[in-house]
Write a protein that holds these residues in place. Structure first.
Motif, PDB file in Angstrom:
ATOM      1  N   LEU A 191       0.822  -1.216   0.000  1.00 58.41           N
ATOM      2  CA  LEU A 191       0.000   0.000   0.000  1.00 58.41           C
ATOM      3  C   LEU A 191       0.855   1.264   0.000  1.00 58.41           C
ATOM      4  O   LEU A 191       0.573   2.210  -0.740  1.00 58.41           O
ATOM      5  N   VAL A 192       1.889   1.277   0.819  1.00 61.28           N
ATOM      6  CA  VAL A 192       2.782   2.440   0.870  1.00 61.28           C
ATOM      7  C   VAL A 192       3.490   2.597  -0.472  1.00 61.28           C
ATOM      8  O   VAL A 192       3.603   3.703  -1.004  1.00 61.28           O
ATOM      9  N   SER A 193       3.942   1.494  -1.046  1.00 58.57           N
ATOM     10  CA  SER A 193       4.611   1.542  -2.351  1.00 58.57           C
ATOM     11  C   SER A 193       3.680   2.063  -3.428  1.00 58.57           C
ATOM     12  O   SER A 193       4.065   2.913  -4.238  1.00 58.57           O
ATOM     13  N   LEU A 194       2.464   1.555  -3.455  1.00 58.05           N
ATOM     14  CA  LEU A 194       1.499   1.977  -4.466  1.00 58.05           C
ATOM     15  C   LEU A 194       1.199   3.473  -4.362  1.00 58.05           C
ATOM     16  O   LEU A 194       1.188   4.181  -5.371  1.00 58.05           O
ATOM     17  N   ALA A 195       0.997   3.958  -3.149  1.00 51.30           N
ATOM     18  CA  ALA A 195       0.693   5.384  -2.958  1.00 51.30           C
ATOM     19  C   ALA A 195       1.855   6.260  -3.423  1.00 51.30           C
ATOM     20  O   ALA A 195       1.671   7.251  -4.135  1.00 51.30           O
ATOM     21  N   PHE A 196       3.062   5.900  -3.026  1.00 50.97           N
ATOM     22  CA  PHE A 196       4.226   6.711  -3.396  1.00 50.97           C
ATOM     23  C   PHE A 196       4.500   6.663  -4.894  1.00 50.97           C
ATOM     24  O   PHE A 196       4.734   7.686  -5.523  1.00 50.97           O
ATOM     25  N   LEU A 197       4.481   5.459  -5.454  1.00 48.76           N
ATOM     26  CA  LEU A 197       4.806   5.323  -6.873  1.00 48.76           C
ATOM     27  C   LEU A 197       3.757   5.991  -7.754  1.00 48.76           C
ATOM     28  O   LEU A 197       4.088   6.543  -8.809  1.00 48.76           O
ATOM     29  N   THR A 198       2.511   5.966  -7.321  1.00 53.03           N
ATOM     30  CA  THR A 198       1.469   6.676  -8.065  1.00 53.03           C
ATOM     31  C   THR A 198       1.801   8.162  -8.129  1.00 53.03           C
ATOM     32  O   THR A 198       1.762   8.778  -9.195  1.00 53.03           O
ATOM     33  N   GLY A 199       2.153   8.738  -6.994  1.00 50.94           N
ATOM     34  CA  GLY A 199       2.525  10.151  -6.963  1.00 50.94           C
ATOM     35  C   GLY A 199       3.809  10.434  -7.718  1.00 50.94           C
ATOM     36  O   GLY A 199       3.946  11.470  -8.367  1.00 50.94           O
ATOM     37  N   ALA A 200       4.751   9.506  -7.659  1.00 52.15           N
ATOM     38  CA  ALA A 200       6.048   9.722  -8.304  1.00 52.15           C
ATOM     39  C   ALA A 200       5.953   9.726  -9.821  1.00 52.15           C
ATOM     40  O   ALA A 200       6.730  10.411 -10.486  1.00 52.15           O
ATOM     41  N   PHE A 201       5.009   8.989 -10.371  1.00 58.04           N
ATOM     42  CA  PHE A 201       4.941   8.857 -11.826  1.00 58.04           C
ATOM     43  C   PHE A 201       3.823   9.664 -12.482  1.00 58.04           C
ATOM     44  O   PHE A 201       3.609   9.551 -13.674  1.00 58.04           O
ATOM     45  N   LEU A 202       3.125  10.489 -11.712  1.00 57.86           N
ATOM     46  CA  LEU A 202       2.123  11.363 -12.326  1.00 57.86           C
ATOM     47  C   LEU A 202       2.821  12.487 -13.078  1.00 57.86           C
ATOM     48  O   LEU A 202       3.780  13.069 -12.579  1.00 57.86           O
ATOM     49  N   PRO A 203       2.352  12.809 -14.280  1.00 62.34           N
ATOM     50  CA  PRO A 203       2.926  13.960 -14.988  1.00 62.34           C
ATOM     51  C   PRO A 203       2.740  15.234 -14.171  1.00 62.34           C
ATOM     52  O   PRO A 203       1.816  15.333 -13.355  1.00 62.34           O
ATOM     53  N   GLY A 204       3.601  16.208 -14.386  1.00 64.16           N
ATOM     54  CA  GLY A 204       3.650  17.424 -13.586  1.00 64.16           C
ATOM     55  C   GLY A 204       2.333  18.128 -13.376  1.00 64.16           C
ATOM     56  O   GLY A 204       1.943  18.433 -12.249  1.00 64.16           O
ATOM     57  N   GLU A 205       1.586  18.387 -14.459  1.00 61.95           N
ATOM     58  CA  GLU A 205       0.349  19.156 -14.318  1.00 61.95           C
ATOM     59  C   GLU A 205      -0.744  18.354 -13.597  1.00 61.95           C
ATOM     60  O   GLU A 205      -1.500  18.908 -12.810  1.00 61.95           O
ATOM     61  N   ILE A 206      -0.826  17.049 -13.838  1.00 58.93           N
ATOM     62  CA  ILE A 206      -1.815  16.214 -13.143  1.00 58.93           C
ATOM     63  C   ILE A 206      -1.448  16.096 -11.663  1.00 58.93           C
ATOM     64  O   ILE A 206      -2.310  16.131 -10.787  1.00 58.93           O
ATOM     65  N   ARG A 207      -0.169  15.984 -11.397  1.00 62.66           N
ATOM     66  CA  ARG A 207       0.311  15.889 -10.020  1.00 62.66           C
ATOM     67  C   ARG A 207      -0.075  17.137  -9.227  1.00 62.66           C
ATOM     68  O   ARG A 207      -0.488  17.056  -8.075  1.00 62.66           O
ATOM     69  N   VAL A 208       0.047  18.293  -9.841  1.00 58.72           N
ATOM     70  CA  VAL A 208      -0.311  19.551  -9.181  1.00 58.72           C
ATOM     71  C   VAL A 208      -1.800  19.580  -8.863  1.00 58.72           C
ATOM     72  O   VAL A 208      -2.210  20.001  -7.777  1.00 58.72           O
ATOM     73  N   VAL A 209      -2.623  19.105  -9.795  1.00 58.39           N
ATOM     74  CA  VAL A 209      -4.073  19.064  -9.566  1.00 58.39           C
ATOM     75  C   VAL A 209      -4.400  18.173  -8.372  1.00 58.39           C
ATOM     76  O   VAL A 209      -5.168  18.547  -7.483  1.00 58.39           O
ATOM     77  N   PHE A 210      -3.823  16.973  -8.329  1.00 58.10           N
ATOM     78  CA  PHE A 210      -4.059  16.059  -7.202  1.00 58.10           C
ATOM     79  C   PHE A 210      -3.543  16.657  -5.898  1.00 58.10           C
ATOM     80  O   PHE A 210      -4.199  16.586  -4.865  1.00 58.10           O
ATOM     81  N   ARG A 211      -2.352  17.227  -5.938  1.00 65.97           N
ATOM     82  CA  ARG A 211      -1.757  17.816  -4.739  1.00 65.97           C
ATOM     83  C   ARG A 211      -2.655  18.915  -4.179  1.00 65.97           C
ATOM     84  O   ARG A 211      -2.921  18.963  -2.979  1.00 65.97           O
ATOM     85  N   ASP A 212      -3.154  19.779  -5.041  1.00 63.87           N
ATOM     86  CA  ASP A 212      -4.011  20.870  -4.591  1.00 63.87           C
ATOM     87  C   ASP A 212      -5.365  20.362  -4.101  1.00 63.87           C
ATOM     88  O   ASP A 212      -5.894  20.838  -3.100  1.00 63.87           O
ATOM     89  N   ALA A 213      -5.944  19.388  -4.814  1.00 64.11           N
ATOM     90  CA  ALA A 213      -7.248  18.839  -4.429  1.00 64.11           C
ATOM     91  C   ALA A 213      -7.183  18.154  -3.065  1.00 64.11           C
ATOM     92  O   ALA A 213      -8.127  18.220  -2.276  1.00 64.11           O
ATOM     93  N   LEU A 214      -6.065  17.488  -2.779  1.00 66.53           N
ATOM     94  CA  LEU A 214      -5.911  16.783  -1.502  1.00 66.53           C
ATOM     95  C   LEU A 214      -5.251  17.649  -0.432  1.00 66.53           C
ATOM     96  O   LEU A 214      -4.954  17.159   0.664  1.00 66.53           O
ATOM     97  N   MET A 215      -5.004  18.916  -0.759  1.00 66.12           N
ATOM     98  CA  MET A 215      -4.368  19.875   0.161  1.00 66.12           C
ATOM     99  C   MET A 215      -3.034  19.342   0.704  1.00 66.12           C
ATOM    100  O   MET A 215      -2.794  19.317   1.898  1.00 66.12           O
TER     101      MET A 215
END
Length: 121
Positions: free
Chosen positions: A12-36
């Motif tokens: 679970l920890v691996s999946l969460a981190f790797l998902t965030g690590a491999f998101l493209p920059g603009e999508i990552r920013v959207v998720f980061r902002d949405a999840l505060m």
């Protein structure tokens, strides 16, 4: 099933981190902002490696293997980011991987010593 269940936190920890690590920059920013999670970026590598090293240490994996595995994984993630739009590799992230790994192994050692003291009195 009993053999898979202890691996669940690791996966679970691996999946969460790797998902965030491999998101493209603009999508990552959207998720980061949405999840505060705007302040979490700088600590993600450190926390991930801390948790993984702690869990591997508690499963009695030898520390040299943990160190090589975690630093190898960190280097691979940084290398892959070359091909992800809006992302770039960072030495700071790699150093955070190493610091998190060492802290996780130290904390696991400390907990194991505390467990022994509790048993030995």
């Amino acid at each position: 099933m009993r053999r898979v269940l202890p691996l669940a936190p690791f996966l679970l920890v691996s999946l969460a981190f790797l998902t965030g690590a491999f998101l493209p920059g603009e999508i990552r920013v959207v998720f980061r902002d949405a999840l505060m999670l705007s302040g979490v970026d700088g600590y993600a590598h450190l926390i991930f490696c801390f948790l993984m090293a702690f869990m591997l240490s508690r499963r009695r994996v030898a520390w040299p293997y943990i160190l090589v595995f975690m630093l190898g994984l960190g280097a691979l993630i940084e290398l892959i980011q070359v091909w992800i739009p809006g992302r770039s590799p960072s030495w700071d992230d790699f150093w955070d991987d190493g610091i998190g790994t060492l802290l996780g192994m130290f904390f696991a050692w400390f907990v194991s010593k505390s467990d022994q003291r509790g048993i030995d009195g």
